[in-house]
Design an enzyme around this catalytic site. Structure first.
Site, mmCIF file in Angstrom:
data_model
loop_
_atom_site.group_PDB
_atom_site.id
_atom_site.type_symbol
_atom_site.label_atom_id
_atom_site.label_comp_id
_atom_site.label_asym_id
_atom_site.label_seq_id
_atom_site.Cartn_x
_atom_site.Cartn_y
_atom_site.Cartn_z
ATOM 1 N N SER A 27 20.176 37.835 15.979
ATOM 2 C CA SER A 27 21.557 37.367 15.460
ATOM 3 C C SER A 27 22.035 38.440 14.405
ATOM 4 C CB SER A 27 21.232 36.089 14.708
ATOM 5 O OG SER A 27 22.590 35.498 14.382
ATOM 6 N N ASP A 86 25.508 30.190 23.952
ATOM 7 C CA ASP A 86 25.455 30.677 22.603
ATOM 8 C C ASP A 86 26.995 30.603 22.168
ATOM 9 O OD1 ASP A 86 25.138 31.737 20.057
ATOM 10 O OD2 ASP A 86 23.748 33.292 20.659
ATOM 11 N N HIS A 125 21.748 29.334 20.813
ATOM 12 C CA HIS A 125 21.581 30.629 19.992
ATOM 13 C C HIS A 125 20.059 30.799 19.639
ATOM 14 C CE1 HIS A 125 22.711 33.603 17.188
ATOM 15 N NE2 HIS A 125 21.940 33.164 16.095
#
Length: 456
Positions: A304, A390, A428
């Site tokens: 991320s 995501d 995610h």
């Protein structure tokens, strides 16, 4: 928001009563509230950036009315507090590590005593091992006489412990069982690495005990460095596979995280974001210069916002890494932050700045955003993993980045491939279910081990 807060209290005995606004929202004032019988314990940053614990009446009030009862020393940060009848548990950071402290009341009571600075005694640390993460597990009983917490490290499996503040005794309740693993076969240490600007950066390393820093070992370094999220040591069974193969594991606690307090976070965001990247590169260089990791045998991994870190260091220091795994990476940062119609963008301006209104922020983000800064050079082998569904970091970001890397890098596509894997039914956090997670983790680790020559 990480810079301001507003708390309201509801009366559980009278659900129709209007809520109590503890303190109205003010720019820069961040606080949390814990009811403690007939008064409140408030953790706030009105007087110092690393917060303090204060008491206040159960009503609306101003920070000027809050009476401090625990002020952290330099290098410490108050994170939160949980109150019980006879004591409170303060979650802290000290010297870059997590810590719990027990703050007894002046005497055993039922919450009916008058609130005052003398009611609460000096806080004392709960025993814990060095280089470990300790986390309080709040109890549902107001009258409890024990502190239950979880402790783990890179080498210590997750362990649940009960601590008695009155006797100082600790009792292990449960420990995660890890087959074919002997902690005594491995060692860990905390080191300090000097960054480009002279700041000392903490890093945790772990390795098999028979290894020597002779410049021949493979290594894997992890990093994050955003949102004041501390990259504290944790036990991951999959890391045992790497350790058994002689891989030196490193966890770089770079600026932008919260390891060393609020200033540590502030020094790695907005117009100081590049500190995150240069800190990580300094840690990678230390692993080489100290002899713990061989040249061209170091892999890096981040997810991320940690994926942004991976993309940035690949551009800034491609020669330091043999392979990079960027998971759901935020690598097209400038493009995303320029789109306020996206659901998460406006809230992200606190972290990165607003490039729409600020030319300075625009140019600064443009100078480090990975997709804007790919150079014509040999890059590390790259594995970008993402998910089609995501909604935090769209799959188009790593897809765009991978294509630019393939066009501009001089990589041999066999020896140093640039790859992307897209999960078609995941978000995610990747696929749900432990078997799917194990499958994903084993594939990613196998790729890394192959790239750094640690498959045996």
């Amino acid at each position: 928001s990480r810079s301001t807060a507003e708390v309201r209290l509801f009366d559980a005995a009278d659900i129709e009563a209007p809520p109590i606004l503890v303190c109205g929202r003010r720019p820069g004032l961040d606080y949390t509230v814990e009811p403690a019988g007939d008064h409140l314990l408030i953790v706030h940053n009105a007087n110092r950036p690393d917060f303090e614990v204060a008491i206040a009446a159960i009503r609306g009030s101003r920070p000027e009315e809050w009476t401090p009862i625990l002020i952290p020393r330099p290098g410490e940060r108050v994170v939160g507090i949980d109150a019980y009848r006879d004591f409170a548990v303060v979650s802290m950071r000290s010297g870059g590590q997590t810590q719990l402290r027990v703050m007894p009341r002046g005497a055993a009571c039922n919450g009916a005593v008058a609130a005052g600075p003398t009611e609460w005694r000096q806080a004392t640390p709960v025993p814990s091992e060095d280089l470990a993460t300790i986390m309080h597990l709040p109890q549902s009983h107001w009258q409890t006489g024990e502190v239950v917490y979880m402790v783990e490290s890179v080498l210590t499996p997750r362990t649940w412990v009960s601590y008695c503040p009155h006797t100082g005794e600790s009792t292990v309740l449960k420990r995660l069982e890890v087959p074919n693993y002997d902690r005594e076969d491995y060692a860990q240490q905390g080191v300090w690495v000097t960054a480009d600007d002279g700041t000392d950066i903490p890093m945790t390393i772990a390795y098999r005990k028979d290894l020597e820093p002779d410049g021949s070992n493979p290594g894997l370094i992890y990093g994050y460095g955003s949102y004041e999220v501390s990259y504290d040591p944790w036990f991951a069974p999959i890391n045992v596979s790497a350790l058994q193969r002689g891989v030196v594991l490193a966890f770089a606690h770079v600026r932008g995280g919260g390891e060393m307090g609020r200033a540590w976070y502030d020094d790695g965001k907005l117009l100081k974001k590049k500190n995150t990247f240069t800190d990580f590169i300094a840690c990678a260089k230390w692993l080489h210069s100290s002899g713990w990791v061989a040249d061209q045998r170091l892999a890096a991994e981040g997810s991320s916002a940690g994926g942004l870190l991976m993309g940035a260091v690949a551009n800034l220091a491609p020669d330091q890494f043999r392979a990079i795994h960027a998971d759901v990476p935020f690598v097209d940062a400038l493009t995303t932050i320029l789109r306020p119609e996206l659901p998460l963008t406006v809230g992200e301006w606190e972290e990165w700045g607003n490039p729409i209104d600020s030319p300075e922020i625009y140019e600064y983000m443009r100078s480090y955003s990975p997709t804007e800064n790919v150079v014509e050079a040999e890059y590390p082998a790259v594995l970008a993993t993402t998910s089609f569904n995501d909604i935090r970091v769209f799959y188009v970001e790593p897809t765009k980045w991978v294509q630019i890397l393939r066009e501009r890098s001089s990589n041999d596509p066999i020896a140093r491939p640039i790859l992307e894997q897209i999960e078609m039914a995941a978000g995610h956090g990747g696929k749900l279910g432990r078997y799917d997670r194990w499958d994903k983790q084993s594939f990613e680790l196998a790729w890394i081990l192959d790239q750094i020559g640690a498959t045996e």
